[in-house]
Design an enzyme around this catalytic site. Structure first.
Site, PDB file in Angstrom:
ATOM      1  N   PHE A 142       0.854  -1.184   0.000  1.00 25.69           N
ATOM      2  CA  PHE A 142       0.000   0.000   0.000  1.00 25.69           C
ATOM      3  C   PHE A 142       0.888   1.231   0.000  1.00 25.69           C
ATOM      4  O   PHE A 142       1.770   1.361   0.850  1.00 25.69           O
ATOM      5  CB  PHE A 142      -0.916   0.027   1.230  1.00 25.69           C
ATOM      6  CG  PHE A 142      -1.803   1.248   1.261  1.00 25.69           C
ATOM      7  CD1 PHE A 142      -2.931   1.325   0.449  1.00 25.69           C
ATOM      8  CD2 PHE A 142      -1.499   2.322   2.076  1.00 25.69           C
ATOM      9  CE1 PHE A 142      -3.740   2.462   0.458  1.00 25.69           C
ATOM     10  CE2 PHE A 142      -2.302   3.463   2.086  1.00 25.69           C
ATOM     11  CZ  PHE A 142      -3.427   3.531   1.281  1.00 25.69           C
ATOM     12  N   ASP A 227       9.160   2.528   1.314  1.00 28.07           N
ATOM     13  CA  ASP A 227       8.001   3.226   1.846  1.00 28.07           C
ATOM     14  C   ASP A 227       7.958   2.920   3.338  1.00 28.07           C
ATOM     15  O   ASP A 227       7.516   1.851   3.760  1.00 28.07           O
ATOM     16  CB  ASP A 227       6.727   2.741   1.131  1.00 28.07           C
ATOM     17  CG  ASP A 227       5.467   3.414   1.682  1.00 28.07           C
ATOM     18  OD1 ASP A 227       5.537   4.042   2.750  1.00 28.07           O
ATOM     19  OD2 ASP A 227       4.411   3.287   1.034  1.00 28.07           O
ATOM     20  N   LYS A 256       3.044   9.918   8.225  1.00 28.42           N
ATOM     21  CA  LYS A 256       2.340   9.504   9.440  1.00 28.42           C
ATOM     22  C   LYS A 256       2.915  10.074  10.744  1.00 28.42           C
ATOM     23  O   LYS A 256       2.518  11.161  11.134  1.00 28.42           O
ATOM     24  CB  LYS A 256       2.224   7.981   9.471  1.00 28.42           C
ATOM     25  CG  LYS A 256       1.294   7.491   8.335  1.00 28.42           C
ATOM     26  CD  LYS A 256       0.627   6.182   8.584  1.00 28.42           C
ATOM     27  CE  LYS A 256      -0.602   5.989   7.722  1.00 28.42           C
ATOM     28  NZ  LYS A 256      -0.363   5.326   6.455  1.00 28.42           N
TER      29      LYS A 256
HETATM   30  C1  LIG Z   1      -0.644   5.576   5.037  1.00 32.77           C
HETATM   31  C2  LIG Z   1       0.322   5.060   4.051  1.00 32.77           C
HETATM   32  C3  LIG Z   1       0.524   5.700   2.826  1.00 32.77           C
HETATM   33  C4  LIG Z   1      -0.297   6.888   2.375  1.00 32.77           C
HETATM   34  O1  LIG Z   1      -0.201   7.984   3.220  1.00 32.77           O
HETATM   35  P1  LIG Z   1      -1.312   9.160   3.094  1.00 32.77           P
HETATM   36  O2  LIG Z   1      -0.839  10.177   4.083  1.00 32.77           O
HETATM   37  O3  LIG Z   1      -2.632   8.547   3.429  1.00 32.77           O
HETATM   38  O4  LIG Z   1      -1.277   9.650   1.713  1.00 32.77           O
HETATM   39  C5  LIG Z   1       1.496   5.194   1.986  1.00 32.77           C
HETATM   40  N1  LIG Z   1       2.216   4.118   2.327  1.00 32.77           N
HETATM   41  C6  LIG Z   1       2.051   3.477   3.487  1.00 32.77           C
HETATM   42  C7  LIG Z   1       2.915   2.304   3.823  1.00 32.77           C
HETATM   43  C8  LIG Z   1       1.088   3.906   4.389  1.00 32.77           C
HETATM   44  O5  LIG Z   1       0.891   3.243   5.528  1.00 32.77           O
END
Ligand SMILES: *Cc1c(COP(=O)(O)O)cnc(C)c1O
Length: 413
Positions: A142, A227, A256
């Site tokens: 994700f 990521d 985050k």
């Molecule tokens: C939450 C998340 C995203 C996206 O972040 P947003 O602030 O919602 O755009 C991307 N990658 C990972 C692994 C995430 O947990």
């Protein structure tokens, strides 16, 4: 006499005027303190999802509150055409604690991913290889909800209906080394991966795999993008998850926990990988503005404290051990425990959405996840005593899930 000035009673009636993209729980909160959230009626909940790993220092952390207050009275926003001293300070902090040399600040995780993808492609373009555009991603990943981010993750349910898949994105099964080696070719620009998958069900990539990826990228000139939007900034018990494997990336997306609840993200890069990012090649109106950066600095100054990482390791060890106990006592409900540090995934034998409701009934907030998982993402400063309470409430949810499963079985028989 009735007090007519009393606030309306929650749970609120859902608005007809919100785009219907969320299936929301009928619950709203008015205030938070540490790991606890309170409704307008003063009902207390234990927040073990932390807004999906965002409020990593808990709600209302005094240092963050003070940083917002102080900055709000001074200056909110200027523009990236001027120097922003706290932006430079946050970049100094992040680069001092990571592989990176340079940062670009964003308002969200998805924007940090966009910047990472653009940085990787521009690198190859600037080296005379405009054909190297392919970004290799993995099933179950994700990366956010912008078009490039959903194309990078390749999750069919997030892509459906939004037009043809974009060119330049390749998807491979998770953990298939041979498929990966075979997929790398003359048009490959980068590999993008979460060292610990979050939404996909808290799957931690083995250290040897991360080291293998690093080596493969070094051999082929492909850039490695991590990521760490969810697993980074202390969540796993080290500041970044890649430190466990000692396998740094070339580019990394962070968000985050970076603002502890204030929207801040960042794309971190080595100076070499960012060599194509020259004046005019990228930008953001809000990204890195004075208000966001004041909170970001305060947040990172707390997150880099070694005693916080000690706490993550110790309390997550306790949580894991206790959840193992639940697995023994509720074998039909708790099937598997995964993740790393305070990114804990529990794969269930009963539907995870129902389980989340059972947990809410016990006044415990947890997140869902792929593979019929629930995730525990508590604040990193969770105490042993708070962890014990969380486990008690989790056990109540297990009890309810087991009772429901048994009555379903009896009904079916
Ligand atoms: C939450 C998340 C995203 C996206 O972040 P947003 O602030 O919602 O755009 C991307 N990658 C990972 C692994 C995430 O947990």
């Amino acid at each position: 006499m009735a007090d007519t000035s009393a606030p309306p009673v929650s749970p609120p009636v859902p608005s007809d005027h919100l785009m219907g993209v969320y299936a929301r729980a009928p619950l709203a909160f008015e205030r938070g303190e540490g790991v606890r959230l309170y409704t307008a009626e003063g009902e207390e909940y234990l927040d073990c999802m932390a807004g999906i790993a965002v409020t990593a220092l808990g709600h209302g952390h005094p240092k963050l509150v003070q940083a917002v207050k102080d900055q709000a009275e001074k200056l909110w926003h200027t523009s990236n055409i001027f120097r922003i001293p706290n932006q430079e300070k946050l970049a100094d902090l992040l680069t001092a604690h990571t592989f990176a040399d340079v940062c670009f600040f964003t308002n969200s995780g998805a924007e940090a991913i966009e910047c990472a993808i653009k940085t990787a492609r521009k690198y190859h373009w600037s080296k005379g290889h405009p054909e190297r555009i392919d970004i290799i991603g993995f099933e179950g990943s994700f990366h956010g909800r912008t078009l490039a981010a959903v194309n990078a993750s390749g999750n069919p349910s997030y892509l459906e209906g939004f037009g043809p898949p974009m060119p330049g994105f390749v998807h491979l099964p998770y953990g298939d080394h041979d498929a990966l080696r075979a997929a790398i070719g003359p048009t490959t620009a980068a590999i993008i991966i979460e060292p610990v998958q979050g939404e996909g069900g808290a799957r931690a990539l083995p250290d040897a795999c991360l080291r293998g990826l690093r080596q493969l990228c070094d051999e082929t000139g492909v850039l490695l993008i991590y990521d760490e939007i969810q697993c980074g900034l202390g969540r796993t018990g080290k500041l970044f998850a890649y430190e466990w494997a000692d396998a740094p990336p070339d580019i990394m997306a962070v968000a985050k926990a970076l603002g502890g609840g204030f929207p801040v993200g960042a794309c971190l890069s080595t100076i070499a990988a960012a060599s194509g990012m020259t004046p005019g090649s990228h930008g953001s109106t809000y990204g890195g503005n004075p208000l966001a950066m004041a909170v970001g600095v305060a947040s990172v100054e707390e997150l880099v404290k070694p005693e916080l990482m000690d706490n993550v390791r110790e309390v997550s060890g306790y949580l894991n051990q206790q959840i193992s106990g639940l697995k023994d006592r509720y074998p039909d409900v708790v099937l598997d425990i995964r993740g790393k540090g305070m990114l804990i995934g529990v794969q269930l034998g009963t539907p995870n959405r129902e389980f989340m409701q059972h947990a809410r009934d016990a006044h415990l907030l947890i997140a869902g996840g792929g593979d019929n998982c629930i995730r525990l993402l508590p604040p990193l400063n969770l105490t042993r005593e708070e962890a014990r309470e969380a486990i008690q409430r989790l056990e109540m949810a297990c009890e309810a899930a087991q009772a429901k499963a048994r009555s379903n079985k009896a009904g079916a028989a």
